[in-house]
Design a protein around this motif. Structure first.
Motif, short mmCIF file in Angstrom:
data_model
loop_
_atom_site.label_atom_id
_atom_site.label_comp_id
_atom_site.label_asym_id
_atom_site.label_seq_id
_atom_site.Cartn_x
_atom_site.Cartn_y
_atom_site.Cartn_z
N LEU A 126 47.33 23.80 46.23
CA LEU A 126 47.09 23.87 47.68
C LEU A 126 46.41 25.16 48.09
CD1 LEU A 126 50.55 22.62 49.00
CD2 LEU A 126 48.50 21.28 48.54
N GLY A 127 46.58 26.20 47.29
CA GLY A 127 46.02 27.49 47.65
C GLY A 127 46.34 28.53 46.59
N PHE A 128 45.83 29.72 46.83
CA PHE A 128 46.04 30.80 45.87
C PHE A 128 45.92 32.15 46.55
CE2 PHE A 128 41.50 30.77 46.13
CZ PHE A 128 41.09 32.07 45.85
N ALA A 129 46.40 33.16 45.86
CA ALA A 129 46.18 34.56 46.22
C ALA A 129 45.86 35.29 44.93
CB ALA A 129 47.41 35.16 46.88
N ILE A 130 44.80 36.10 44.96
CA ILE A 130 44.46 36.98 43.83
C ILE A 130 44.55 38.41 44.34
CG2 ILE A 130 42.63 37.75 42.26
CD1 ILE A 130 41.71 34.88 42.03
N TRP A 131 45.27 39.24 43.61
CA TRP A 131 45.53 40.60 44.07
C TRP A 131 45.54 41.58 42.90
CZ3 TRP A 131 49.89 43.14 42.30
CH2 TRP A 131 50.87 42.34 41.71
N PHE A 132 45.46 42.86 43.26
CA PHE A 132 45.55 43.93 42.28
C PHE A 132 46.16 45.15 42.96
CE2 PHE A 132 41.31 43.94 44.12
CZ PHE A 132 41.14 45.25 44.53
N THR A 133 46.57 46.12 42.17
CA THR A 133 47.12 47.34 42.76
C THR A 133 46.00 48.35 42.98
OG1 THR A 133 47.73 48.21 40.60
CG2 THR A 133 49.46 47.08 41.84
N SER A 134 46.17 49.11 44.03
CA SER A 134 45.27 50.21 44.37
C SER A 134 46.12 51.48 44.39
CB SER A 134 44.61 49.95 45.73
OG SER A 134 45.61 49.82 46.74
N PHE A 135 45.53 52.57 44.83
CA PHE A 135 46.29 53.81 44.90
C PHE A 135 45.88 54.58 46.14
CE2 PHE A 135 46.87 58.35 44.02
CZ PHE A 135 48.24 58.36 43.76
N SER A 136 46.85 55.15 46.82
CA SER A 136 46.59 55.96 48.01
C SER A 136 46.86 57.43 47.70
CB SER A 136 47.51 55.53 49.16
OG SER A 136 47.46 56.48 50.22
N THR A 137 45.83 58.25 47.85
CA THR A 137 46.04 59.69 47.66
C THR A 137 46.85 60.28 48.80
OG1 THR A 137 43.90 60.13 48.71
CG2 THR A 137 43.95 60.02 46.30
N TRP A 138 46.87 59.63 49.94
CA TRP A 138 47.65 60.15 51.07
C TRP A 138 49.13 59.89 50.91
CZ3 TRP A 138 44.77 59.59 56.35
CH2 TRP A 138 43.54 60.22 56.25
N THR A 139 49.49 58.71 50.39
CA THR A 139 50.92 58.42 50.23
C THR A 139 51.42 58.78 48.84
OG1 THR A 139 50.62 56.13 49.44
CG2 THR A 139 50.76 56.48 51.85
N GLY A 140 50.49 58.91 47.89
CA GLY A 140 50.90 59.18 46.52
C GLY A 140 51.52 57.96 45.86
N ARG A 141 51.30 56.80 46.44
CA ARG A 141 51.89 55.57 45.91
C ARG A 141 50.83 54.49 45.77
NH1 ARG A 141 56.19 54.65 50.34
NH2 ARG A 141 56.53 52.71 49.27
N ALA A 142 51.19 53.49 45.02
CA ALA A 142 50.31 52.33 44.85
C ALA A 142 50.26 51.53 46.14
CB ALA A 142 50.82 51.45 43.71
N GLY A 143 49.25 50.72 46.25
CA GLY A 143 49.13 49.72 47.29
C GLY A 143 48.85 48.40 46.62
N LEU A 144 49.07 47.33 47.33
CA LEU A 144 48.73 46.02 46.82
C LEU A 144 47.54 45.54 47.64
CD1 LEU A 144 51.24 43.30 45.81
CD2 LEU A 144 49.12 42.70 46.97
N TYR A 145 46.44 45.23 46.97
CA TYR A 145 45.23 44.79 47.65
C TYR A 145 45.02 43.31 47.38
CZ TYR A 145 40.74 44.53 49.80
OH TYR A 145 39.72 44.18 50.65
N LEU A 146 45.00 42.54 48.44
CA LEU A 146 44.78 41.10 48.36
C LEU A 146 43.28 40.87 48.35
CD1 LEU A 146 45.59 38.11 48.55
CD2 LEU A 146 45.82 38.44 51.02
N GLU A 147 42.74 40.48 47.23
CA GLU A 147 41.30 40.24 47.12
C GLU A 147 40.91 38.95 47.82
OE1 GLU A 147 37.31 40.53 46.29
OE2 GLU A 147 38.85 42.07 46.18
N CYS A 188 55.05 49.78 46.43
CA CYS A 188 53.77 50.00 47.12
C CYS A 188 54.00 50.48 48.55
CB CYS A 188 52.96 48.71 47.16
SG CYS A 188 52.43 48.13 45.53
N ALA A 189 53.09 51.31 49.01
CA ALA A 189 53.16 51.83 50.37
C ALA A 189 52.58 50.83 51.38
CB ALA A 189 52.41 53.15 50.47
N ARG A 190 51.74 49.90 50.90
CA ARG A 190 51.09 48.98 51.85
C ARG A 190 50.54 47.76 51.13
NH1 ARG A 190 47.13 53.74 53.08
NH2 ARG A 190 45.88 53.79 51.21
#
Length: 164
Positions: free
Chosen positions: A67-88, A118-120
């Motif tokens: 019915l559907g999908f999501a493809i994602w990867f982790t990113s990084f924020s230098t401001w938070t010092g933490r990973a982010g999850l980016y929904l491609e 993740c921070a966001r």
């Protein structure tokens, strides 16, 4: 993995590559760019399941049909010092819209972002896609109007890479 009465979410497997690529092509049609997809099954398989996976994918299904999908990867924020999850990409087939599939996919990603510390959770949306924008705002997502996304690709990417 999360389930609704008639919809199940699950992590994609190598056997899902043909179905995922079909959904990516459906997304390209929806986004008015049907000839833009250069990806092949081999490229998608390597990206998701190769020696160093670049992304992950989640499928939404009902009665064995995608019915559907999501493809994602982790990113990084230098401001938070933490990973982010980016929904491609997130796509729900037109016949499955209004059944909570998109919400379930995003809820799954929100939970994954929290599990990973993740921070966001971030993504982009085409400015003409009013149904998606309305949906995202209903979840509490906020547009980042002060940011302009840039892309370097093709010949320009090659030229920059070859500079001394």
């Amino acid at each position: 993995m999360e389930q609704k009465p008639d919809v199940a979410l699950r992590e994609a497997t190598p056997d899902d590559v043909p179905a995922l690529l079909g959904l990516v092509r459906d997304l390209a049609v929806y986004e008015k760019a049907p000839n833009a997809v250069e990806m092949t099954e081999a490229l998608l398989s390597a990206a998701l399941f190769g020696e160093t996976p670049l992304a992950r994918a989640v499928l939404a299904e009902a009665q064995g049909k995608s019915l559907g999908f999501a493809i994602w990867f982790t990113s990084f924020s230098t401001w938070t010092g933490r990973a982010g999850l980016y929904l491609e990409d997130l796509f729900v087939a037109p016949h499955a819209r209004g059944r909570g599939v998109g919400r379930a996919l995003l809820r799954h990603l929100a939970r994954e972002a929290i599990r990973l510390g993740c921070a966001r959770l971030e993504w982009s949306v085409l400015d003409w896609n009013a149904p998606a924008i309305t949906f995202y705002q209903s979840l509490g997502a906020e547009p980042l109007d002060e940011w302009t996304r840039y892309r370097l690709h093709g010949e320009a990417l090659g030229r920059l890479a070859q500079e001394n």
